[in-house]
Design a protein around this motif. Structure first.
Motif, short mmCIF file in Angstrom:
data_model
loop_
_atom_site.label_atom_id
_atom_site.label_comp_id
_atom_site.label_asym_id
_atom_site.label_seq_id
_atom_site.Cartn_x
_atom_site.Cartn_y
_atom_site.Cartn_z
N UNK A 197 7.04 34.34 23.14
CA UNK A 197 7.02 32.91 23.47
C UNK A 197 7.28 32.77 24.96
N UNK A 198 6.29 32.32 25.70
CA UNK A 198 6.39 32.12 27.15
C UNK A 198 6.88 33.38 27.87
N UNK A 207 -0.26 27.32 16.42
CA UNK A 207 -0.64 26.07 17.06
C UNK A 207 0.51 25.42 17.82
N UNK A 208 1.75 25.84 17.49
CA UNK A 208 2.94 25.36 18.20
C UNK A 208 4.06 26.36 17.99
N UNK A 255 3.60 27.91 25.87
CA UNK A 255 3.06 26.82 26.68
C UNK A 255 2.72 27.27 28.09
N UNK A 256 2.93 28.57 28.39
CA UNK A 256 2.54 29.10 29.69
C UNK A 256 1.21 29.83 29.53
N UNK A 257 0.94 30.83 30.34
CA UNK A 257 -0.33 31.54 30.27
C UNK A 257 -0.33 32.75 29.35
#
Length: 239
Positions: free
Chosen positions: A12-13, A69-70, A46-48
């Motif tokens: 995650x990120x 999706x989240x 939510x980053x690359x």
């Protein structure tokens, strides 16, 4: 290809770490005791991160990915990994690379006689607060589960896929993987592994989810232990 082990990498990120993850895991594939593939599980970054793991998977045939999706949390990412593994064995390592992929070979030396082999981090390179909260949380968990494990939070494990896929996962249960294998009458063992400081990215855990969250999860585990269904068929007819 006839892979024997799938290494699950939840993330995650972690865009700052992923090229190093690719490099270190590629090195491991060359020395692995079992023919190994890699499965990234993107927990709604939510980053690359998603773009990077797509590129990594495109240029390495042993690398694949799934993406949420989240953000659902680590337990959900692990469950998705467990559900999508096709090999007889699965492994788990964090994308921060505070543990060494090469130490999977130390765990694999024991898997023939166990259902789960987990690392126990020696000479931990974390902050005093992080080490203290982990020590307290592990002590609380052991008092509830009697699993004999000193470091269930160690992000380096090898599990028989059939046993992993029988675990009824819920949020927070990633801390109880050895205990859940014991509920299946499986065998678990811990093996010392190396530990390194985080050199990129940001830790996703804090005092709440390292200490107070696990305490509440212990009561959920006790409920599950009381309700857990475990059976073995002695005989059956064939159609």
């Amino acid at each position: 290809m006839d892979y024997e082990l799938t290494v699950i990498v939840p993330l995650y990120n972690e865009e700052e770490n992923l090229l190093r993850v690719e490099m270190e895991l590629t090195k491991y594939l060359e020395i692995a005791l079992k023919k190994t593939c890699i499965l990234f599980v993107n927990d709604g970054s939510t980053d690359g991160s998603l773009s990077i793991i797509k590129e990594i998977s495109a240029r390495n045939e042993a690398f694949d990915y799934i993406s949420f999706d989240r953000n659902y949390g680590l337990s959900a990412a692990l469950k998705a990994g467990f559900d999508n593994v096709k090999t007889p064995l699965l492994g788990y390592i964090d994308s921060d690379l505070q543990t060494d992929p090469g130490d999977f070979n130390l765990l694999l030396e024991h898997i023939d006689h166990h259902d789960l082999v987990t690392g126990v981090r020696v000479n931990r390179k974390d902050s005093f607060k992080k080490n203290l909260s982990s020590l307290i949380a592990n002590g609380i968990r052991r008092s509830f589960t009697n699993d004999g494990m000193d470091d269930t939070g160690c992000p380096l494990k090898v599990i028989r896929t059939s046993a992993a896929q029988n675990i009824p996962m819920f949020k927070g249960l990633h801390r109880f993987l050895p205990a859940m294998i014991l509920l299946q009458n499986g065998k678990v063992v811990q093996v010392p592994v190396r530990h390194y400081p985080r050199i990129a990215g940001t830790a996703k855990f804090h005092i709440w989810n390292r200490l107070f969250g696990p305490l509440m999860d212990c009561f959920a585990y006790l409920w599950m232990k009381h309700k857990y269904i475990n059976y073995h068929i002695k005989e059956k007819s064939t159609c």
